[in-house]
Design an enzyme around this catalytic site. Structure first.
Site, short mmCIF file in Angstrom:
data_model
loop_
_atom_site.label_atom_id
_atom_site.label_comp_id
_atom_site.label_asym_id
_atom_site.label_seq_id
_atom_site.Cartn_x
_atom_site.Cartn_y
_atom_site.Cartn_z
N GLU A 159 3.41 6.86 -0.52
CA GLU A 159 4.82 7.22 -0.40
C GLU A 159 5.55 7.26 -1.74
O GLU A 159 6.67 7.75 -1.83
CB GLU A 159 5.52 6.23 0.54
CG GLU A 159 5.09 6.38 2.00
CD GLU A 159 5.67 5.32 2.91
OE1 GLU A 159 6.03 4.24 2.41
OE2 GLU A 159 5.76 5.58 4.12
N GLU A 190 -14.83 -5.91 5.04
CA GLU A 190 -13.96 -6.91 4.42
C GLU A 190 -14.75 -8.05 3.76
O GLU A 190 -14.21 -8.80 2.95
CB GLU A 190 -12.99 -7.48 5.44
CG GLU A 190 -13.61 -8.35 6.50
CD GLU A 190 -12.55 -8.92 7.43
OE1 GLU A 190 -12.65 -10.11 7.76
OE2 GLU A 190 -11.62 -8.18 7.83
#
Length: 372
Positions: A159, A190
């Site tokens: 963004e 992870e």
């Protein structure tokens, strides 16, 4: 006294509560834990239940492993769970509620996110400063996380170019498991420390960069390996997590105490909301301190549609004191680059001159306006 004996005389005595009263009676739990705090005792809950709890606690000859490991947020078969994995005892199970009750419970729970973020404004401000320093030195803000945490980092990074006009390579988000993990779960990603090092190596972090690890539990191996890799190459480092007991080698720890989720372990809920709030603060604050925000306006915005073009006209009008027609003409001449258009409308310079002035100010419109 028994606790102090087990601790070998250490004055710091952790107290871990077990039982239905603490789990389900909030008034009792609050008063009990408050009394422990007044006595200078650290407190928390353990996931031990029923006969297992009785057996474990009545046969102690020393501190159990889960107490010794609690400070690092470690989880074992008998371990102290990260707060994000705990059970929120303040409401009935979600599946026993109707839609209105679910909405009310979740809305009430979300109030904790504002408190949690507010309690961490000092370390958040430190990360904002480090991020601004990185941008002003020509470096980057680098995010990395797994699952929801990784997706939030990628979202915040993606963004920044349309909002502030920075090149995409100045704010970068990576997620354990690669881009596929943005839409699909990648099993074991992870926990893959080696992959974290490979992912960071591809970015070649250096002394001008800020690396921010994101891990709701504060324990994600991928994130901690990435922090270590970035730090070893001179980058400044921070960890954003939702576990107040987390430990890290990062320079700055933002540990948000969002508490247990209404759906235990679902960190896309309160933890995710609070984490996004912090990431918003980091990038928006850094951009504001680095000249991408002028007089509270998105002066670096990329106006790619009609709504944003109308906003660009208003921004140029406000920053240049020109009329809206003149502002639009300046934007047309500047190929809709807001910074160039402001200089054209305010000073009457050519598009080439405006570009040169802004380039001389390292793209900082505020600095360009002050010195031209």
């Amino acid at each position: 006294c028994r606790a102090r004996e087990l601790l070998g005389g250490d004055d710091t005595v952790p107290v871990y509560g077990i039982g239905g009263l603490l789990e389900h009676e909030n008034v009792f739990a609050d008063r009990f834990l408050h009394a422990l705090k007044l006595a200078g005792l650290d407190s928390g809950l353990t996931p031990l239940r029923g006969h297992k709890a009785v057996l474990q606690l009545t046969t102690l000859s020393g501190l159990p492993a889960w107490v010794a490991q609690a400070g690092s947020g470690a989880v074992t078969d008998l371990g102290v769970l990260p707060v994000t994995e705990g059970m929120d005892a303040g409401h009935a199970p979600l599946d026993s509620l109707n839609a209105h009750e679910i909405a009310a419970v979740m809305n009430a729970a979300d109030a904790a996110t504002h408190r949690a973020v507010g309690e961490q404004t000092a370390p958040i401000a430190r990360v904002i400063d480090l991020a601004a320093d990185a941008l002003q030195a020509g470096g980057r803000i680098l995010y990395a996380g797994a699952g929801t945490s990784g997706r939030l980092g990628v979202l915040d990074a993606s963004e920044c170019p349309p909002t502030f006009g920075v090149p995409a390579e100045r704010v970068v988000g990576i997620i354990a498991g690669g881009d596929q993990a943005l839409r699909h779960s990648v099993e074991g990603a992870e926990d893959d420390r080696a992959q974290a090092e490979r992912d960071l190596a591809a970015l070649a972090p250096g002394a001008n960069d800020l690396f921010v690890g994101i891990a709701a539990s504060g324990t994600t191996p991928y994130v901690h390996a990435a922090i270590a890799y970035a730090a070893a190459r001179g980058a400044r480092t921070a960890l954003v997590c939702c576990n107040p007991a987390a430990s890290t080698t990062a320079e700055v720890l933002v540990a948000l105490n969002t508490g247990a989720e209404v759906l235990p372990g679902s960190t896309r809920l309160k933890a995710g909301t609070a984490t996004k709030m912090v990431l918003n603060m980091i990038t928006t604050g850094a951009m504001a301190r680095s000249g991408y925000v002028v007089d509270g306006l998105m002066a670096g915005m990329t106006p790619r549609n009609e709504k944003l073009r109308e906003r660009a006209v208003r921004i140029v009008t406000q920053l240049s004191s020109a009329g809206s027609d003149a502002a639009r003409a300046a934007l047309d001449a500047a190929d809709w680059h807001i910074g160039h258009a402001v200089l054209i409308a305010r000073d009457g310079c050519s598009p080439e001159e405006a570009a040169a002035v802004l380039r001389a100010a390292d793209g900082n419109l505020r600095r360009a306006l002050q010195h031209h």
